[in-house]
Design a protein around this motif. Structure first.
Motif, mmCIF file in Angstrom:
data_model
loop_
_atom_site.group_PDB
_atom_site.id
_atom_site.type_symbol
_atom_site.label_atom_id
_atom_site.label_comp_id
_atom_site.label_asym_id
_atom_site.label_seq_id
_atom_site.Cartn_x
_atom_site.Cartn_y
_atom_site.Cartn_z
ATOM 1 N N TYR A 163 34.235 51.267 37.402
ATOM 2 C CA TYR A 163 35.449 51.937 36.942
ATOM 3 C C TYR A 163 36.432 50.918 36.404
ATOM 4 O O TYR A 163 36.636 49.863 36.992
ATOM 5 C CB TYR A 163 36.104 52.725 38.083
ATOM 6 C CG TYR A 163 35.458 54.062 38.351
ATOM 7 C CD1 TYR A 163 35.890 55.203 37.673
ATOM 8 C CD2 TYR A 163 34.416 54.187 39.255
ATOM 9 C CE1 TYR A 163 35.290 56.431 37.902
ATOM 10 C CE2 TYR A 163 33.821 55.408 39.490
ATOM 11 C CZ TYR A 163 34.267 56.530 38.809
ATOM 12 O OH TYR A 163 33.677 57.745 39.030
ATOM 13 N N PHE A 164 37.074 51.255 35.285
ATOM 14 C CA PHE A 164 38.114 50.411 34.712
ATOM 15 C C PHE A 164 39.464 50.954 35.170
ATOM 16 O O PHE A 164 39.850 52.060 34.787
ATOM 17 C CB PHE A 164 38.043 50.422 33.183
ATOM 18 C CG PHE A 164 36.678 50.097 32.640
ATOM 19 C CD1 PHE A 164 36.013 48.961 33.053
ATOM 20 C CD2 PHE A 164 36.060 50.937 31.726
ATOM 21 C CE1 PHE A 164 34.756 48.651 32.553
ATOM 22 C CE2 PHE A 164 34.807 50.643 31.223
ATOM 23 C CZ PHE A 164 34.145 49.500 31.640
ATOM 24 N N GLY A 165 40.186 50.203 36.009
ATOM 25 C CA GLY A 165 41.461 50.681 36.524
ATOM 26 C C GLY A 165 41.245 51.729 37.598
ATOM 27 O O GLY A 165 40.378 51.590 38.466
ATOM 28 N N GLY A 193 30.192 54.472 22.413
ATOM 29 C CA GLY A 193 29.073 55.088 23.127
ATOM 30 C C GLY A 193 29.256 55.051 24.626
ATOM 31 O O GLY A 193 28.664 55.849 25.363
ATOM 32 N N GLY A 194 30.083 54.121 25.111
ATOM 33 C CA GLY A 194 30.391 54.020 26.536
ATOM 34 C C GLY A 194 31.634 54.805 26.879
ATOM 35 O O GLY A 194 32.578 54.903 26.091
ATOM 36 N N ASN A 195 31.646 55.356 28.097
ATOM 37 C CA ASN A 195 32.766 56.169 28.560
ATOM 38 C C ASN A 195 34.045 55.334 28.661
ATOM 39 O O ASN A 195 34.009 54.150 28.964
ATOM 40 C CB ASN A 195 32.433 56.788 29.916
ATOM 41 C CG ASN A 195 33.472 57.793 30.380
ATOM 42 O OD1 ASN A 195 34.505 57.415 30.908
ATOM 43 N ND2 ASN A 195 33.183 59.063 30.193
ATOM 44 N N GLU A 196 35.187 55.991 28.439
ATOM 45 C CA GLU A 196 36.489 55.319 28.420
ATOM 46 C C GLU A 196 36.854 54.678 29.756
ATOM 47 O O GLU A 196 37.490 53.622 29.787
ATOM 48 C CB GLU A 196 37.575 56.324 28.031
ATOM 49 C CG GLU A 196 38.960 55.742 27.952
ATOM 50 C CD GLU A 196 39.989 56.778 27.518
ATOM 51 O OE1 GLU A 196 40.982 56.383 26.885
ATOM 52 O OE2 GLU A 196 39.801 57.970 27.823
ATOM 53 N N ASN A 197 36.480 55.300 30.879
ATOM 54 C CA ASN A 197 36.942 54.832 32.184
ATOM 55 C C ASN A 197 35.846 54.435 33.157
ATOM 56 O O ASN A 197 36.119 53.758 34.144
ATOM 57 C CB ASN A 197 37.808 55.920 32.856
ATOM 58 C CG ASN A 197 39.150 56.084 32.178
ATOM 59 O OD1 ASN A 197 39.837 55.106 31.922
ATOM 60 N ND2 ASN A 197 39.513 57.313 31.860
ATOM 61 N N THR A 198 34.629 54.863 32.916
ATOM 62 C CA THR A 198 33.580 54.625 33.901
ATOM 63 C C THR A 198 32.227 54.498 33.229
ATOM 64 O O THR A 198 31.996 55.065 32.153
ATOM 65 C CB THR A 198 33.536 55.772 34.930
ATOM 66 O OG1 THR A 198 32.462 55.557 35.841
ATOM 67 C CG2 THR A 198 33.315 57.111 34.243
#
Length: 484
Positions: A441-443, A410-415
């Motif tokens: 942000y992830f990465g 349900g959560g976005n892959e990167n943000t």
């Protein structure tokens, strides 16, 4: 971190509190005034309210909702007019008085349901319609149309639909009452005969809250009820040398997390287990560092633990601002938090980016743990996998540690909109609003329109077959795959 509390449970927790407002005495002007206040608050405090839906489209949607509100001023029409723009962390909590009013006055759709892959199934053993019966229409409205309409109000980051389906499965009778049709005394249900597949129609009476509550606790899905009541739970299957680690939150301190993770993986290694399944299907997130800590137990190399926050403002919108206990936040509290933000965010162009002070104490080059597991690892994800739990799934995916089973997170892959939250109480309706003030942000700063996509999705027919056998579908799918 996103926390979804089923409305059934909210009713139980909140019933009987002191009165703040009289729902029946609220006027159209009260509702419109609070909607205007909400617009101002979100505009001033949210880091990026037009990321997924343009301002023009949001205004158009809101105008249509306000037309309904003006035609029939009511709290549930007011709820339909609240701002929706693809932020899975933005949350609205009605006052206890609305909950009390609902208990005393509303009647509901009579069955718990399970929504999966755009289809709706009876999630309750009864003598009227067997468990697993597919519902194709309610009150002559196709279930697909109902799900699509609810998707506007209930969704994950950027309108990820798996989160919609997962939450509908928890709270469908409440959502139907407030967003589709209210005060339906008898429901016409079109369904597929479970043996022949032919379409049939049945008329079923609505139920009151107390009967609905009883039935909700008799729902078949989810199977893993014990695991859901614990933050971290280890389940051991010695015959197949498989360990299942359920982690329902990363909003925990490091000492507790390390103790529980270490205990589990020490047993995996000491007893020479071959396979580990990490279940984060119902993990709404928390601290990304705890997600990295968990990953350190299943990797044998150093890995980059990189994430950062950004925001559009380091000033707090103070009107109607409350603390987590509901008390107004004073000048001193506001200034202290603004100083915290000022020290930890640097302005770059028109955006504030987290600096080295914000990252102080974060281990960016994360080593493997001494008790790391080297065998086969699976991760299970779902529509309620959110925020820091998505970060764990992303580490798992990017480092090719194993197979991911379930449905899109349900959560976005990167943000995601997460990190710090401000709470507000609207003055007339007493609605509580939780607004994330930072974007995480992830990465690298990359926007993608989806969550983590699993390697394996259990087909709907097979999923329901597992449930009819009273087996956890994703976990049984993995066990069958590993032990053919």
């Amino acid at each position: 971190m996103k926390k979804h509390v089923p409305f059934i449970l909210v009713l139980l927790i909140q019933f009987g509190f002191s009165q703040e407002i009289d729902i029946e005495k609220l006027t159209l002007d009260d509702y419109l005034s609070d909607l205007e206040t909400l617009d101002k608050t979100i505009e001033a405090q949210h880091p990026n309210p037009y990321k997924y839906v343009s301002k023009e489209l949001q205004l158009k949607n809101k105008k249509n909702a306000i037309k309904r509100l003006k035609k029939e001023p009511s709290y549930h029409h007011f709820i339909q007019a609240l701002n929706r723009f693809g932020d899975g962390h933005l949350s609205y909590t009605p006052p206890e008085d609305f909950i009390d009013y609902t208990i005393m006055n509303d009647i509901f759709f009579p069955f718990p349901v399970l929504v999966r892959g755009g289809k709706m199934f009876i999630n309750y053993k009864n003598t009227t319609l067997p468990f697993g019966t597919e519902i194709t229409a309610i009150e002559k409205i196709a279930t697909k149309e109902i799900i699509d309409k609810l998707h506007y109000y209930i969704h994950g980051d950027g309108y990820i639909k798996t989160n919609t389906e997962t939450n509908i499965s928890s709270d469908f009778p409440f959502y139907y009452s407030n967003y589709i049709q209210k005060n339906v005394t008898s429901f016409s249900i079109e369904y597929k005969n479970i043996n022949t597949g032919t379409l049939k129609t049945i008329q079923v009476p609505a139920v009151d809250y107390y009967e609905l509550y009883r039935r909700a606790f008799q729902a078949m899905h989810p199977i893993n009820k014990l695991e859901q009541y614990k933050t971290i739970h280890g389940h051991y299957l010695p015959d197949s040398k498989t360990g299942i680690l359920t982690v329902n939150s990363f909003n925990i301190n490091e000492a507790y997390a390390y103790k529980e993770f270490s205990k589990f993986f020490k047993k995996m290694n000491a007893d020479q287990y071959k396979t580990v399944i990490i279940d984060i299907r119902n993990n709404p997130g928390g601290n990304p560092n705890i997600a990295a800590l968990l990953f350190s137990f299943i990797t044998d190399t150093n890995f980059k633990n990189l994430f950062n926050y950004k925001t559009s403002t380091i000033k707090l919108y103070s009107e109607n601002l409350i603390d987590e206990n509901g008390a107004p936040v004073g000048y001193e509290g506001i200034k202290n938090f603004e100083n915290f933000l000022y020290q930890r965010f640097d302005k770059k162009d028109s955006i504030y980016i987290g600096n080295d002070r914000l990252k102080e104490g974060i281990l960016e080059n994360f080593p493997p743990d001494k008790d790391n597991f080297k065998g086969t690892v699976y991760t299970t994800i779902g529509g309620n996998t959110f925020s820091a739990a998505v970060y764990f799934a992303k580490l798992f995916k990017d480092h090719k540690r194993g197979s991911i089973v379930g449905i899109e997170t349900g959560g976005n892959e990167n943000t995601t909109f997460a990190g710090w939250f401000m709470n507000y109480k609207l003055p007339k309706t007493k609605l509580r609003v939780r607004i994330p003030i930072t974007e995480l942000y992830f990465g690298d700063v990359i926007d993608t329109p989806h969550g983590i996509i699993p390697d394996h999705i259990v087909p709907v027919d097979q999923y329901m077959k597992y449930l009819l056998e009273e087996k956890d579908p994703e976990l049984q799918f993995i066990l069958d795959r590993e032990h053919k």
